[in-house]
Design an enzyme around this catalytic site. Structure first.
Site, PDB file in Angstrom:
ATOM      1  N   ASP A  59       0.843  -1.196   0.000  1.00 30.22           N
ATOM      2  CA  ASP A  59       0.000   0.000   0.000  1.00 30.22           C
ATOM      3  C   ASP A  59       0.876   1.244   0.000  1.00 30.22           C
ATOM      4  OD1 ASP A  59      -1.983  -1.766   0.221  1.00 30.22           O
ATOM      5  OD2 ASP A  59      -2.716  -1.122   2.193  1.00 30.22           O
TER       6      ASP A  59
ATOM      7  N   GLU B 247       3.935   1.654  -1.245  1.00 32.69           N
ATOM      8  CA  GLU B 247       4.492   1.943  -2.577  1.00 32.69           C
ATOM      9  C   GLU B 247       3.419   2.529  -3.497  1.00 32.69           C
ATOM     10  OE1 GLU B 247       7.627  -1.272  -4.007  1.00 32.69           O
ATOM     11  OE2 GLU B 247       6.072  -2.144  -2.720  1.00 32.69           O
ATOM     12  N   PHE B 248       2.224   1.946  -3.386  1.00 35.08           N
ATOM     13  CA  PHE B 248       1.121   2.427  -4.206  1.00 35.08           C
ATOM     14  C   PHE B 248       0.863   3.915  -3.923  1.00 35.08           C
ATOM     15  CE2 PHE B 248      -3.350   3.254  -5.070  1.00 35.08           C
ATOM     16  CZ  PHE B 248      -3.522   2.666  -6.317  1.00 35.08           C
ATOM     17  N   ASP B 249       0.784   4.244  -2.632  1.00 33.90           N
ATOM     18  CA  ASP B 249       0.524   5.639  -2.253  1.00 33.90           C
ATOM     19  C   ASP B 249       1.622   6.569  -2.755  1.00 33.90           C
ATOM     20  OD1 ASP B 249      -1.747   4.866  -1.051  1.00 33.90           O
ATOM     21  OD2 ASP B 249      -0.945   4.857   0.991  1.00 33.90           O
TER      22      ASP B 249
ATOM     23  N   SER C  80     -36.173  -5.469 -16.119  1.00 35.63           N
ATOM     24  CA  SER C  80     -36.016  -6.240 -14.888  1.00 35.63           C
ATOM     25  C   SER C  80     -36.310  -7.700 -15.210  1.00 35.63           C
ATOM     26  CB  SER C  80     -36.930  -5.706 -13.809  1.00 35.63           C
ATOM     27  OG  SER C  80     -38.238  -5.750 -14.282  1.00 35.63           O
TER      28      SER C  80
ATOM     29  N   GLU D  24     -26.165 -17.623 -11.584  1.00 40.30           N
ATOM     30  CA  GLU D  24     -25.250 -16.666 -10.948  1.00 40.30           C
ATOM     31  C   GLU D  24     -25.952 -15.963  -9.796  1.00 40.30           C
ATOM     32  OE1 GLU D  24     -25.267 -13.004 -13.990  1.00 40.30           O
ATOM     33  OE2 GLU D  24     -24.897 -14.923 -14.942  1.00 40.30           O
TER      34      GLU D  24
ATOM     35  N   LYS E  11     -27.708 -13.205  -7.561  1.00 34.79           N
ATOM     36  CA  LYS E  11     -28.481 -11.981  -7.783  1.00 34.79           C
ATOM     37  C   LYS E  11     -28.033 -10.984  -6.724  1.00 34.79           C
ATOM     38  CE  LYS E  11     -33.158 -10.210  -8.489  1.00 34.79           C
ATOM     39  NZ  LYS E  11     -32.893  -8.932  -7.903  1.00 34.79           N
TER      40      LYS E  11
ATOM     41  N   ASP F 265     -27.755  -7.611  -4.557  1.00 32.05           N
ATOM     42  CA  ASP F 265     -28.774  -6.714  -4.027  1.00 32.05           C
ATOM     43  C   ASP F 265     -28.189  -5.313  -3.859  1.00 32.05           C
ATOM     44  OD1 ASP F 265     -31.161  -5.900  -3.076  1.00 32.05           O
ATOM     45  OD2 ASP F 265     -30.960  -6.798  -1.093  1.00 32.05           O
TER      46      ASP F 265
ATOM     47  N   TYR G 140     -22.483  -8.210 -14.870  1.00 30.77           N
ATOM     48  CA  TYR G 140     -23.120  -9.475 -15.231  1.00 30.77           C
ATOM     49  C   TYR G 140     -23.797  -9.493 -16.601  1.00 30.77           C
ATOM     50  CZ  TYR G 140     -26.782  -6.766 -12.851  1.00 30.77           C
ATOM     51  OH  TYR G 140     -27.625  -5.776 -12.437  1.00 30.77           O
TER      52      TYR G 140
ATOM     53  N   LYS H 120     -29.914 -17.687 -16.511  1.00 31.51           N
ATOM     54  CA  LYS H 120     -29.953 -17.149 -17.876  1.00 31.51           C
ATOM     55  C   LYS H 120     -29.623 -18.255 -18.877  1.00 31.51           C
ATOM     56  CE  LYS H 120     -28.101 -12.759 -16.204  1.00 31.51           C
ATOM     57  NZ  LYS H 120     -26.876 -11.992 -16.005  1.00 31.51           N
TER      58      LYS H 120
ATOM     59  N   LYS I  94     -35.788 -15.684  -5.910  1.00 33.61           N
ATOM     60  CA  LYS I  94     -35.505 -14.889  -4.709  1.00 33.61           C
ATOM     61  C   LYS I  94     -35.426 -15.770  -3.464  1.00 33.61           C
ATOM     62  CE  LYS I  94     -36.707 -10.700  -4.646  1.00 33.61           C
ATOM     63  NZ  LYS I  94     -36.262  -9.337  -4.830  1.00 33.61           N
TER      64      LYS I  94
ATOM     65  N   CYS J  13     -38.452  12.242  29.918  1.00 35.92           N
ATOM     66  CA  CYS J  13     -37.151  11.676  29.557  1.00 35.92           C
ATOM     67  C   CYS J  13     -36.759  10.582  30.558  1.00 35.92           C
ATOM     68  CB  CYS J  13     -36.100  12.786  29.546  1.00 35.92           C
ATOM     69  SG  CYS J  13     -34.438  12.143  29.265  1.00 35.92           S
TER      70      CYS J  13
ATOM     71  N   CYS K 145     -33.585  11.984  32.625  1.00 31.37           N
ATOM     72  CA  CYS K 145     -33.578  13.145  33.519  1.00 31.37           C
ATOM     73  C   CYS K 145     -34.982  13.604  33.926  1.00 31.37           C
ATOM     74  CB  CYS K 145     -32.803  14.300  32.870  1.00 31.37           C
ATOM     75  SG  CYS K 145     -33.683  15.029  31.486  1.00 31.37           S
TER      76      CYS K 145
ATOM     77  N   CYS L  56     -35.844  15.188  24.219  1.00 34.18           N
ATOM     78  CA  CYS L  56     -35.734  15.711  25.577  1.00 34.18           C
ATOM     79  C   CYS L  56     -35.090  17.093  25.431  1.00 34.18           C
ATOM     80  CB  CYS L  56     -34.849  14.810  26.437  1.00 34.18           C
ATOM     81  SG  CYS L  56     -34.327  15.650  27.950  1.00 34.18           S
TER      82      CYS L  56
ATOM     83  N   CYS M  47     -29.139  16.850  30.860  1.00 33.27           N
ATOM     84  CA  CYS M  47     -29.482  15.439  30.656  1.00 33.27           C
ATOM     85  C   CYS M  47     -28.195  14.657  30.322  1.00 33.27           C
ATOM     86  CB  CYS M  47     -30.503  15.366  29.517  1.00 33.27           C
ATOM     87  SG  CYS M  47     -31.043  13.712  29.119  1.00 33.27           S
TER      88      CYS M  47
HETATM   89  S1  IVH Z   1     -29.336  -9.660 -15.503  1.00 31.03           S
HETATM   90  C1  IVH Z   1     -32.057  -8.481 -18.992  1.00 31.03           C
HETATM   91  N1  IVH Z   1     -27.919 -10.604 -13.528  1.00 31.03           N
HETATM   92  O1  IVH Z   1     -31.757  -7.724 -10.690  1.00 31.03           O
HETATM   93  C2  IVH Z   1     -31.410  -8.974 -17.771  1.00 31.03           C
HETATM   94  N2  IVH Z   1     -29.470  -8.877 -13.041  1.00 31.03           N
HETATM   95  O2  IVH Z   1     -34.884  -7.645 -11.694  1.00 31.03           O
HETATM   96  C3  IVH Z   1     -30.607  -7.969 -17.096  1.00 31.03           C
HETATM   97  N3  IVH Z   1     -29.457  -8.164 -10.701  1.00 31.03           N
HETATM   98  O3  IVH Z   1     -32.333  -4.783 -12.422  1.00 31.03           O
HETATM   99  C4  IVH Z   1     -30.319  -8.243 -15.678  1.00 31.03           C
HETATM  100  N4  IVH Z   1     -27.874  -9.526 -10.025  1.00 31.03           N
HETATM  101  O4  IVH Z   1     -30.263  -4.855 -11.002  1.00 31.03           O
HETATM  102  C5  IVH Z   1     -28.874  -9.732 -13.890  1.00 31.03           C
HETATM  103  N5  IVH Z   1     -26.548 -11.513 -11.901  1.00 31.03           N
HETATM  104  C6  IVH Z   1     -27.491 -10.651 -12.255  1.00 31.03           C
HETATM  105  C7  IVH Z   1     -28.074  -9.764 -11.339  1.00 31.03           C
HETATM  106  C8  IVH Z   1     -29.078  -8.886 -11.771  1.00 31.03           C
HETATM  107  C9  IVH Z   1     -28.703  -8.563  -9.671  1.00 31.03           C
HETATM  108  C10 IVH Z   1     -30.505  -7.122 -10.595  1.00 31.03           C
HETATM  109  C11 IVH Z   1     -30.462  -6.068 -11.661  1.00 31.03           C
HETATM  110  C12 IVH Z   1     -31.813  -6.059 -12.305  1.00 31.03           C
HETATM  111  C13 IVH Z   1     -32.633  -6.866 -11.349  1.00 31.03           C
HETATM  112  C14 IVH Z   1     -33.597  -7.737 -12.146  1.00 31.03           C
END
Ligand code: IVH
Length: 714
Positions: free
Chosen positions: A34, A36-38, A83, A114, A116, A118, A227, A334, A358, A452, A455, A470, A476
């Site tokens: 780190d 050296e990087f800095d 989505s 893969e 998902k 969040d 992704y 997918k 989910k 409170c 107090c 309060c 307090c």
């Molecule tokens: S693929 C057309 N892959 O989930 C497909 N989405 O409801 C494009 N998300 O809005 C999305 N992990 O924000 C894909 N491995 C993953 C994901 C992913 C999270 C989210 C993404 C999307 C929502 C889908």
């Protein structure tokens, strides 16, 4: 000659630091220390400062962000960001698998499984290997241009690995996340400052990415996994106005890919034959490619050949995901072949070739025994549910915040109720409901306290605020201790050798009752005449004495005026320049400060109207604290731009944008993010955004260049 050498050095250092960033943040395999990087980064900063003409927003030095207020331009997505349809159980997944099978009429197919993630989705555009644009999902058709903020995220490459065979132009999508560790740290800091906590890393990441201040983003430790790769060349051929078209128009994404590659034609390269390769016709292959170019690709991707493979993957990650550094809320499935994806196409809202599974939110049911109340530094009261201990997502939960009286009323909580507890984003437990079936007639509703708990002072509720307070701020105990803790904290007086325990100890022993008492402490008092503590006591007293040099603007923050955060304190300090002037400021004058509205102005007035606060300030002044801007800070301050509202746009040759912002402020002007009829002029550099230019012209706002601006200040 030296000049040219330095320019070459800048280019080489940039390249080297991009590579080190990749090793550290993407591969998790740093190859230098780190330190050296800095050192290298620091050297690059120096060189860049000497060569402003070499400014480049994609330089590794730009990851620190800027204090400039940003306003986000809205950008249309080239292809809508869709989505995914959600599923919640094995049967839904089986149905999806069968639909794909039917849709492909007996053809063999593979499914990529893969994580998902969040967080919040992001679309990144690269041209010639450089990040040119980052846009949030928005409403799926248009999103916010958050490029400046995204540049600060270390795992997002600003410059792709040279020679790795990336196409001339492409878009890649993924998720921006706040790792658990960053999230916990952030919430701890917020708790100390009594700011509202983020409920989960997703909200924290989203709040951060939408921050107006990219320096804040840089500090928050965001991460990103990619992704979904889209390549544009074939797209352009098929679509002129892609956003308005149905998503099912999509796209032979990889068809022409090799034709667009910029460099890289050596025969022994691993990616050389990619365009002809099976690999580049699959989702899995495309992401392996993207990994070569330098992206962080989702963890634990698996190529599944049967429904059983898919179900095994889901089962494995349902528990294993808890060991990941970032939040996940399911699995995405997918179809691997891009050609098969095209064949399956889209419904109005989502692809038929992909689906999200989910995970079940973890929830427990337990008995509410009591509601207790905590008093914070500002006197805000937080109700806390005390419950029978219950196992939830790997930990035992027995307390959960109930936030405020409204939430308690909404839940119609009764003492003895069986309540449902969930972990919001799986870390902060919250009470989400009551099993009313189990409520017996004898249970009594929770009654919010009226005095409170610390107090005994009657509580008040300010207009428009959800919390009860309060009002006994000078008598307090948690408020007194909280104020002292705030005063010594890093961003205030930064008295490092003291912490909450020492403050509590001083308070219990009657040594400090007020922030000004700190400055009369002796080493003997601090050590309580214990020789083992003599050294640390001397250090503490020295640290307190040294803090008198902390600049005025931080003193304004440290004294803890309710609602006056770090930034507001800075702006107030610059406007009024001395504590005396601030003390006598009128409401109208306070309202002139950027970001100060009714609530803050009233709070400042109230603070100074309180005699006890004025007495404390007088003692702090006597102790030698900075009660005005220093002569250095005052130097060069003029009123030449007073009353002017100035927008900065574009890239500058003679000073950085931050420097121009500082000049505007020093000369009494106000730097604002967006052009309106009230804008006095736009300070424009090279490449001013076309939307801004058009707006300025439409509103007849003057545009001046940097030379003219500097002449104004001469
Ligand atoms: S693929 C057309 N892959 O989930 C497909 N989405 O409801 C494009 N998300 O809005 C999305 N992990 O924000 C894909 N491995 C993953 C994901 C992913 C999270 C989210 C993404 C999307 C929502 C889908």
């Amino acid at each position: 000659m030296e000049n040219n050498n330095e320019k070459t050095e800048i280019l080489n250092l940039r390249k080297e630091l991009h590579q080190h960033n990749h090793s550290y943040y993407v591969l998790n395999q740093p190859t230098i220390s780190d330190y050296e990087f800095d050192q290298k980064m620091h050297h690059l900063e120096e060189l860049e400062a000497r060569h402003p003409e070499m400014a480049d927003p994609n330089s590794p030095t730009q990851r620190v962000g800027s204090d400039l207020n940003q306003q986000f331009a809205q950008v249309a997505h080239k292809y809508p960001m869709l989505s995914l349809a959600n599923t919640y159980n094995e049967q839904d997944v089986t149905d999806f698998y069968q639909r794909v099978k039917d849709g492909l009429e007996g053809e063999d197919f593979e499914i990529v499984a893969e994580m998902k993630y969040d967080g919040l989705s992001i679309s990144l555009t690269y041209i010639d290997g450089k990040l040119t644009q980052a846009v949030t999902r928005g409403d799926g058709v248009r999103g916010d241009d958050v490029t400046n903020n995204v540049r600060t995220i270390r795992s997002i490459p600003l410059q792709l690995q040279e020679g790795s065979g990336y196409p001339h132009e492409f878009e890649i999508r993924g998720e921006i996340l706040m790792p658990w560790t960053s999230f916990e740290r952030l919430n701890q800091e917020r708790e100390q400052r009594e700011e509202p906590l983020f409920a989960n890393p997703r909200n924290a990441a989203s709040g951060t990415l939408k921050s107006q201040n990219s320096a804040v983003v840089a500090e928050r430790g965001l991460d990103a996994y990619l992704y979904y790769l889209l390549l544009p060349n074939t797209v352009e051929k098929t679509e002129t106005k892609p956003v308005e078209k149905s998503p099912s128009m999509q796209l032979d994404l990889f068809g022409d890919m090799m034709n667009t590659q910029p460099v890289q034609q050596e025969t022994d390269s691993p990616t050389d034959d990619a365009g002809e390769n099976e690999v580049m016709h699959t989702h899995f292959g495309s992401l392996q490619q993207a990994r070569q170019w330098g992206f962080k690709i989702s963890q634990g991707m698996k190529l599944c050949h049967s429904l059983q493979d898919v179900l095994d993957f889901i089962e494995y990650w349902d528990t294993e995901r808890k060991n990941l550094p970032v939040a996940t809320d399911g699995i995405v499935l997918k179809v691997n072949s891009l050609q098969q994806q095209r064949h399956l196409g889209y419904t109005a809202k989502s692809p038929r070739w992909a689906i999200a599974y989910k995970f079940k939110a973890e929830r427990a049911c337990t008995r509410l025994n009591e509601v207790t109340y905590q008093v914070g530094r500002t006197g805000a009261i937080t109700p806390v549910a005390n419950m029978n201990p219950v196992q939830l997502a790997g930990t035992v939960v027995k307390r959960a915040s109930l936030h405020n009286a409204d939430i308690i009323a909404q839940l119609d909580l009764h003492i003895g109720d069986m309540v449902y507890v969930e972990k919001g984003g799986e870390i902060i437990p919250k009470v989400v409901g009551v099993d009313v079936q189990q409520r017996t007639a004898d249970l009594q509703p929770v009654k919010f306290i009226v005095t409170c708990p610390e107090c005994g002072t009657p509580l008040v509720r300010y207009e428009g605020e959800a919390a009860h307070y309060c009002p006994n701020d000078t008598g307090c105990p948690p408020q007194i201790k909280g104020r002292i803790e705030h005063f010594i904290s890093r961003k205030a007086m930064n008295i490092e050798s003291l912490g909450p325990e020492t403050v509590d100890d001083f308070y219990q022993r009657g040594l400090v009752n007020d922030i000004a008492d700190l400055y009369s402490l002796t080493a003997a008092q601090v050590s309580n005449n214990n020789p083992n503590r003599a050294v640390s006591a001397r250090n503490a007293v020295t640290a307190i004495r040294n803090s008198v040099n902390i600049p005025f603007e931080r003193v304004v923050f440290a004294i803890g005026i309710r609602f006056v955060g770090e930034t507001t304190a800075k702006l107030i300090a610059r406007k009024f320049r001395t504590m005396d002037a601030l003390e006598t400021a009128t409401k109208e004058q306070l309202l002139e400060v950027d970001g100060v509205g009714e609530v803050i102005a009233d709070s400042v007035l109230q603070y100074f109207a309180n005699e006890k606060n004025r007495a404390t300030l007088a003692r702090l002044k006597e102790a030698g604290l900075q009660m005005s801007l220093s002569s250095e800070e005052l130097e060069g301050m003029t009123t030449k731009l007073e009353g002017m509202s100035i927008v900065i746009s574009g890239v500058f040759a003679r000073h950085s944008r931050d420097e121009y912002k500082a000049m505007i402020e020093k000369n009494g002007g106000k730097n604002v993010g967006s052009i309106s009829a009230k804008t006095t002029f736009v300070l424009a550099g090279e490449n001013m955004g076309p939307a801004k230019l058009e707006k300025a012209q439409k509103l007849g706002v003057r545009i001046i260049d940097e030379d003219e601006f500097l002449r104004m200040l001469e």
